[in-house]
Design an enzyme around this catalytic site. Structure first.
Site, short mmCIF file in Angstrom:
data_model
loop_
_atom_site.label_atom_id
_atom_site.label_comp_id
_atom_site.label_asym_id
_atom_site.label_seq_id
_atom_site.Cartn_x
_atom_site.Cartn_y
_atom_site.Cartn_z
N GLY A 68 0.35 -5.51 -3.99
CA GLY A 68 -0.59 -4.62 -3.04
C GLY A 68 0.20 -4.33 -2.40
CB CYS A 69 0.15 -0.48 -0.60
SG CYS A 69 -1.43 -0.45 -0.06
CE1 TYR A 70 -1.61 -1.36 6.08
CE2 TYR A 70 -3.14 -1.44 4.47
CZ TYR A 70 -2.32 -0.91 5.45
OH TYR A 70 -3.34 0.09 6.15
CB THR A 121 4.85 -3.70 -1.84
OG1 THR A 121 4.63 -4.20 -2.30
CG2 THR A 121 5.90 -3.00 -1.40
CB SER A 122 5.04 -2.99 3.42
OG SER A 122 4.05 -3.31 4.33
#
Length: 343
Positions: free
Chosen positions: A145-147, A149-150
């Site tokens: 997921g994008c969150y 990843t960060s």
């Protein structure tokens, strides 16, 4: 060798971003592009920025249309990917940009998604310790997921080096509206989003919580518990995550910085900025690069890490292409090593 790649969900943001990257990739040929409700529409009507693909006709998302390709990227809602993947040949490299195969714990899946767990695939975040080995030669890959990843990139060096406490981990992240997908929703209209920020998924309810805990726990070698709060920011794309964790006694600022720079100095896409310089989402816009900075809050005995990614590139489609390159034996940065757009 040129590999044929099919992309499902091609009318959406994630599918469109995958096509943008693949259209400039020297080692691939784009085959079928598929959609559901938009099947029969010319791609250029829905993704006008993809000039070289304007005349591609969107086909129905069926196993028959996706089969026969070397690679299939599934940019589908959760629940749809697993069903489609089960119908594709074992020898096809299937990359799921949705959530269906990210979680290893079936109980966590059922709690946060409310459906039967489809099982887990190799996780497409090469920068996690030991993960590249899992991706090389893989035929099934789950894109993070994008969150997550960060958040995971922000904190994993400290956990991997044993410098951080495993509880009292707090992550607050702001995302652009594209993270919610392309479907029309009143709260995502420009008049609602522009000029303001708002939280959502507060109190541990966001579905990316167990995924972040899974990755950080793997890095730490023990369970890590987090408090995660996402916010909606008035921008189209990008994530700025601020992640903090308690530092173990005896750890100083120099030791923390050493852990982060050692982890990322040789990474092609993750960059720890020079001291005093802080990341912004504009500095990674449209790129697969990640910028971060850390500070030691001595008063609170916490490390504070700020991490910027483009949610559609490194946070989704770029992660898919980077993992695809590893699985196919290509140079990891092929088709991805370009600068962000500025201003």
């Amino acid at each position: 060798m040129t590999y044929s790649v099919a992309v499902s969900g091609a009318s959406g943001y994630a599918g469109g971003e995958a096509l943008r990257l693949l259209s400039a990739h020297p080692g691939v040929r784009i085959g079928a592009v598929t959609a559901h409700s938009n099947a029969g529409t010319r791609l250029g009507e829905l993704q006008p920025h993809l000039h070289s693909l304007h005349e591609h006709l969107l086909e129905e998302t069926t196993a028959e249309n996706l089969a026969g390709h070397d690679v299939v990227i599934l940019a589908l809602p959760h629940g749809a990917s697993a069903q489609m993947a089960s119908q594709l040949p074992e020898g096809t490299l299937v990359i799921d940009a949705g959530a269906d195969h990210r979680l290893e714990d079936s109980r966590a899946w059922e709690k946060f998604y409310g459906t039967t767990h489809a099982g887990s695939w190799p996780y497409g975040l090469p920068e996690l310790p030991g993960q590249r080995e899992q991706l090389r030669g893989a035929t099934r890959i789950a894109v993070p997921g994008c969150y997550p990843t960060s958040a995971m990139l922000a904190l994993q060096p400290g956990f991997a080096d044993g410098l951080l406490e495993h509880d009292d981990v707090v992550i607050v992240a702001a995302s652009g509206a594209s993270g919610a997908g392309k479907a029309l929703k009143p709260h995502l209209m420009g008049a609602e989003v522009m000029g303001g920020m708002s939280p959502y998924g507060v109190g541990g309810g966001h579905r990316h919580t167990p995924e972040i805990e899974q990755g950080l726990s793997a890095a730490a070698g023990a369970p890590v518990h987090i408090s995660f709060t996402p916010t909606l920011a008035p921008m189209s794309r990008g994530i700025l995550a601020t992640a903090t964790a308690k530092v173990k006694p005896g750890t100083d600022a120099a030791r923390l910085r050493e852990a982060w720079t050692n982890a990322y100095d040789n990474e092609p896409f993750v960059h720890v900025l020079p001291e005093g310089q802080w990341p912004s989402t504009k500095a990674v816009l449209g790129s697969n690069h990640v910028l971060m900075q850390l500070a030691f809050d001595e008063h609170a005995s916490r490390v504070v890490v700020s991490c910027a990614v483009d949610n559609l590139t490194k946070g989704t489609a770029g992660g898919a292409v980077q993992s695809m390159n590893l699985a196919l034996g290509l140079d990891e940065a092929t088709g991805l090593d370009f600068a962000a757009v500025a201003p």
